[in-house]
Design a protein around this motif. Structure first.
Motif, mmCIF file in Angstrom:
data_model
loop_
_atom_site.group_PDB
_atom_site.id
_atom_site.type_symbol
_atom_site.label_atom_id
_atom_site.label_comp_id
_atom_site.label_asym_id
_atom_site.label_seq_id
_atom_site.Cartn_x
_atom_site.Cartn_y
_atom_site.Cartn_z
ATOM 1 N N THR A 84 -5.973 -10.932 2.027
ATOM 2 C CA THR A 84 -6.920 -10.870 0.914
ATOM 3 C C THR A 84 -7.819 -9.643 1.039
ATOM 4 O O THR A 84 -8.089 -8.935 0.057
ATOM 5 C CB THR A 84 -7.773 -12.146 0.868
ATOM 6 O OG1 THR A 84 -6.922 -13.278 0.657
ATOM 7 C CG2 THR A 84 -8.797 -12.078 -0.245
ATOM 8 N N ALA A 85 -8.285 -9.379 2.262
ATOM 9 C CA ALA A 85 -9.119 -8.195 2.494
ATOM 10 C C ALA A 85 -8.348 -6.912 2.188
ATOM 11 O O ALA A 85 -8.911 -5.941 1.661
ATOM 12 C CB ALA A 85 -9.617 -8.185 3.937
ATOM 13 N N LEU A 86 -7.059 -6.901 2.503
ATOM 14 C CA LEU A 86 -6.234 -5.730 2.213
ATOM 15 C C LEU A 86 -6.135 -5.486 0.712
ATOM 16 O O LEU A 86 -6.187 -4.342 0.241
ATOM 17 C CB LEU A 86 -4.836 -5.904 2.806
ATOM 18 C CG LEU A 86 -4.715 -5.644 4.298
ATOM 19 C CD1 LEU A 86 -3.348 -6.072 4.811
ATOM 20 C CD2 LEU A 86 -4.942 -4.162 4.598
ATOM 21 N N ARG A 87 -5.988 -6.538 -0.034
ATOM 22 C CA ARG A 87 -5.902 -6.371 -1.482
ATOM 23 C C ARG A 87 -7.237 -5.881 -2.060
ATOM 24 O O ARG A 87 -7.272 -5.121 -3.035
ATOM 25 C CB ARG A 87 -5.447 -7.672 -2.134
ATOM 26 C CG ARG A 87 -3.972 -7.996 -1.836
ATOM 27 C CD ARG A 87 -3.466 -9.150 -2.670
ATOM 28 N NE ARG A 87 -3.986 -10.431 -2.217
ATOM 29 C CZ ARG A 87 -3.443 -11.165 -1.253
ATOM 30 N NH1 ARG A 87 -2.355 -10.730 -0.622
ATOM 31 N NH2 ARG A 87 -3.962 -12.322 -0.908
ATOM 32 N N LYS A 88 -8.341 -6.289 -1.435
ATOM 33 C CA LYS A 88 -9.656 -5.826 -1.885
ATOM 34 C C LYS A 88 -9.846 -4.335 -1.617
ATOM 35 O O LYS A 88 -10.532 -3.643 -2.382
ATOM 36 C CB LYS A 88 -10.758 -6.616 -1.196
ATOM 37 C CG LYS A 88 -10.895 -8.062 -1.653
ATOM 38 C CD LYS A 88 -12.008 -8.762 -0.891
ATOM 39 C CE LYS A 88 -12.177 -10.203 -1.346
ATOM 40 N NZ LYS A 88 -13.254 -10.903 -0.575
ATOM 41 N N THR A 89 -9.296 -3.840 -0.521
ATOM 42 C CA THR A 89 -9.511 -2.438 -0.135
ATOM 43 C C THR A 89 -8.429 -1.506 -0.667
ATOM 44 O O THR A 89 -8.489 -0.300 -0.427
ATOM 45 C CB THR A 89 -9.566 -2.315 1.404
ATOM 46 O OG1 THR A 89 -8.385 -2.891 1.977
ATOM 47 C CG2 THR A 89 -10.790 -3.021 1.965
ATOM 48 N N GLY A 110 0.831 -1.199 0.000
ATOM 49 C CA GLY A 110 0.000 0.000 0.000
ATOM 50 C C GLY A 110 0.860 1.241 0.000
ATOM 51 O O GLY A 110 2.092 1.179 -0.038
ATOM 52 N N THR A 111 0.204 2.390 0.049
ATOM 53 C CA THR A 111 0.896 3.673 -0.026
ATOM 54 C C THR A 111 1.461 4.049 1.341
ATOM 55 O O THR A 111 0.894 4.873 2.063
ATOM 56 C CB THR A 111 -0.056 4.762 -0.536
ATOM 57 O OG1 THR A 111 -1.232 4.764 0.292
ATOM 58 C CG2 THR A 111 -0.470 4.498 -1.960
ATOM 59 N N PHE A 129 -3.625 0.346 -8.477
ATOM 60 C CA PHE A 129 -2.387 0.954 -8.975
ATOM 61 C C PHE A 129 -1.839 2.015 -8.011
ATOM 62 O O PHE A 129 -1.171 2.958 -8.431
ATOM 63 C CB PHE A 129 -2.614 1.585 -10.361
ATOM 64 C CG PHE A 129 -3.196 0.654 -11.376
ATOM 65 C CD1 PHE A 129 -2.446 -0.373 -11.915
ATOM 66 C CD2 PHE A 129 -4.519 0.799 -11.791
ATOM 67 C CE1 PHE A 129 -2.990 -1.239 -12.856
ATOM 68 C CE2 PHE A 129 -5.075 -0.057 -12.737
ATOM 69 C CZ PHE A 129 -4.299 -1.093 -13.263
ATOM 70 N N GLY A 130 -2.091 1.847 -6.716
ATOM 71 C CA GLY A 130 -1.686 2.867 -5.749
ATOM 72 C C GLY A 130 -0.184 2.981 -5.560
ATOM 73 O O GLY A 130 0.330 4.066 -5.291
ATOM 74 N N VAL A 131 0.540 1.877 -5.691
ATOM 75 C CA VAL A 131 2.000 1.900 -5.516
ATOM 76 C C VAL A 131 2.639 2.011 -6.893
ATOM 77 O O VAL A 131 2.530 1.100 -7.717
ATOM 78 C CB VAL A 131 2.495 0.637 -4.790
ATOM 79 C CG1 VAL A 131 4.012 0.690 -4.618
ATOM 80 C CG2 VAL A 131 1.812 0.497 -3.432
ATOM 81 N N SER A 132 3.301 3.122 -7.152
ATOM 82 C CA SER A 132 3.863 3.373 -8.475
ATOM 83 C C SER A 132 4.968 2.380 -8.809
ATOM 84 O O SER A 132 5.576 1.761 -7.924
ATOM 85 C CB SER A 132 4.416 4.800 -8.548
ATOM 86 O OG SER A 132 5.622 4.885 -7.792
ATOM 87 N N GLN A 133 5.266 2.242 -10.103
ATOM 88 C CA GLN A 133 6.350 1.352 -10.512
ATOM 89 C C GLN A 133 7.688 1.876 -10.017
ATOM 90 O O GLN A 133 8.598 1.103 -9.682
ATOM 91 C CB GLN A 133 6.367 1.198 -12.034
ATOM 92 C CG GLN A 133 7.121 -0.037 -12.510
ATOM 93 C CD GLN A 133 6.452 -1.331 -12.039
ATOM 94 O OE1 GLN A 133 5.235 -1.451 -12.069
ATOM 95 N NE2 GLN A 133 7.252 -2.273 -11.561
ATOM 96 N N GLN A 170 -6.438 0.728 5.106
ATOM 97 C CA GLN A 170 -7.088 -0.416 4.470
ATOM 98 C C GLN A 170 -7.536 -1.440 5.524
ATOM 99 O O GLN A 170 -8.609 -2.044 5.401
ATOM 100 C CB GLN A 170 -6.146 -1.092 3.479
ATOM 101 C CG GLN A 170 -5.797 -0.249 2.257
ATOM 102 C CD GLN A 170 -4.624 -0.825 1.490
ATOM 103 O OE1 GLN A 170 -3.663 -0.120 1.184
ATOM 104 N NE2 GLN A 170 -4.668 -2.111 1.196
ATOM 105 N N LEU A 171 -6.709 -1.640 6.550
ATOM 106 C CA LEU A 171 -7.064 -2.591 7.602
ATOM 107 C C LEU A 171 -8.330 -2.166 8.334
ATOM 108 O O LEU A 171 -9.194 -2.997 8.643
ATOM 109 C CB LEU A 171 -5.903 -2.736 8.592
ATOM 110 C CG LEU A 171 -4.713 -3.575 8.120
ATOM 111 C CD1 LEU A 171 -3.512 -3.360 9.018
ATOM 112 C CD2 LEU A 171 -5.092 -5.055 8.069
#
Length: 359
Positions: A243-248, A87-88, A252-256, A96-97
């Motif tokens: 899994t819940a974290l990935r849903k929330t 995450g950011t 594309f929040g974390v740039s390359q 997110q949690l």
């Protein structure tokens, strides 16, 4: 034109605004920023090159799954990919949690004072903050926190080391606390400053998470790794939570650029450990000097020190700024001072010594 305004959520009324560390002023005396717990060093060797290379394709979306970084983290910490989420920054993952666990009618618990973002992200969710005062020694009162758990408690933050006091929770007391927490309550060990710990009694949260499904661990690349401006953090948690974290997560929040810089930083461990060691040495020097001046300074295992000043907090911060260093005041409570360049630390110590004599 209509005079009515869009209807916004009442949960946002009165929400506190996050206050970033004040930047160093331009002009005047040489100014150092000791207000944001940033790493004073430039990016680690090889990191800038990777970031610049990644910048060449920022017309494309980043890898939303953060595949390369997830592979690196899984190998580094010996955890399954399914137990990781990015995450950011760790604060983004913390939000997110809460989104995944708490809403109106629920409770989120944490010590106070602790990380300034906790009450903000809790109120945004509509949940209620349960703030448990620190002990007289500026430490978590885990017994009081366990006693405050109710059937409405959904998530508990344990900031270790605690921001802004730098104090830690040690293994025996933390395990005793975790044993008291119901299995359906998520305990989040916020370890943003983990790399600066030198107390062998402070556990690695990832060791504790392994056999406790209700424990999640937050880490960040903002502090020791020096990537504060790129906003990348991660959580280690059992699969349902991850899994819940990935849903929330924001897509594309974390740039390359952030992903590639984080991978390169993980691979520059020798240089990282050297820099962190230098900052720890400076931290201990600063604390000893303050104690020698007559200050009461809690033992800190982070990259900052905490001075409880009460009503003199803003006066002290103003004196520091006038001398050329910017610190982080919490009005009516105290100041948090990042350990930075030796020159900056010396200016801060000079101000602290003079302020102490005037008290």
């Amino acid at each position: 034109m209509s005079e009515t305004s869009p209807r916004l959520r009442g949960a946002l009324d009165g929400i506190p605004t996050y206050k970033p560390g004040k930047p160093a002023a331009s002009g005047g005396p040489v100014a150092y920023k000791l207000s944001s717990n940033e790493n004073p060093y430039p990016p680690l060797p090889g990191v800038m090159e990777q970031a610049v290379s990644a910048a060449g394709v920022f017309n494309r979306y980043p890898d939303m799954a953060c595949t390369g970084l997830m592979n690196e983290l899984a190998d580094r910490f010996g955890v399954p990919h399914a137990h990781l989420a990015t995450g950011t920054g760790s604060v983004g993952v913390a939000q997110q949690l809460i989104q995944a666990t708490a809403g109106p009618g629920d409770e989120v618990m944490y010590a106070w004072r602790s990380f300034e973002a906790y009450p903000i992200i809790t109120q945004i969710s509509g949940a209620a903050s349960i703030q448990v005062p620190l002990t007289a020694g500026e430490e978590h009162d885990l017994d009081a926190m366990a006693d405050a758990i109710t059937e409405r408690t959904r998530l508990i933050f344990v900031c270790n080391p605690n921001n802004p006091t730098g104090t830690v929770v040690r293994r025996a007391e933390l395990e005793r606390f975790l044993d008291r927490v119901p299995g359906d309550v998520l305990v989040v060990l916020d370890e943003a400053y983990r790399e600066f710990i030198r107390d062998s009694e402070v556990p690695d949260g990832i060791d504790l998470y392994r056999d406790r499904p209700n424990v999640a661990v937050l880490r960040t690349f903002s502090k020791a790794y020096g990537l504060a401006g790129l906003r990348v953090g991660f959580a280690v948690a059992h699969e349902p939570v991850a899994t819940a974290l990935r849903k929330t997560a924001v897509p594309f929040g974390v740039s390359q650029i952030a992903q590639e810089a984080a991978i390169a930083s993980l691979r520059a461990e020798d240089e990282l450990l050297g820099r962190v060691g230098t900052l720890v040495t400076e931290r201990d020097r600063v604390r000893r000097s303050l104690i020698g001046q007559g200050w009461t300074v809690a033992e800190t295992q982070a990259n900052f020190v905490w001075l409880r000043l009460g009503e003199r907090t803003l006066d002290f911060a103003a004196a520091c700024e006038a001398a050329g260093v910017v610190v982080r005041p919490f009005a009516g409570e105290g100041v948090r001072v990042t350990v930075g360049e030796m020159e900056a630390n010396d200016i801060f110590l000079q101000v602290a010594g003079a302020f102490r004599k005037e008290a």
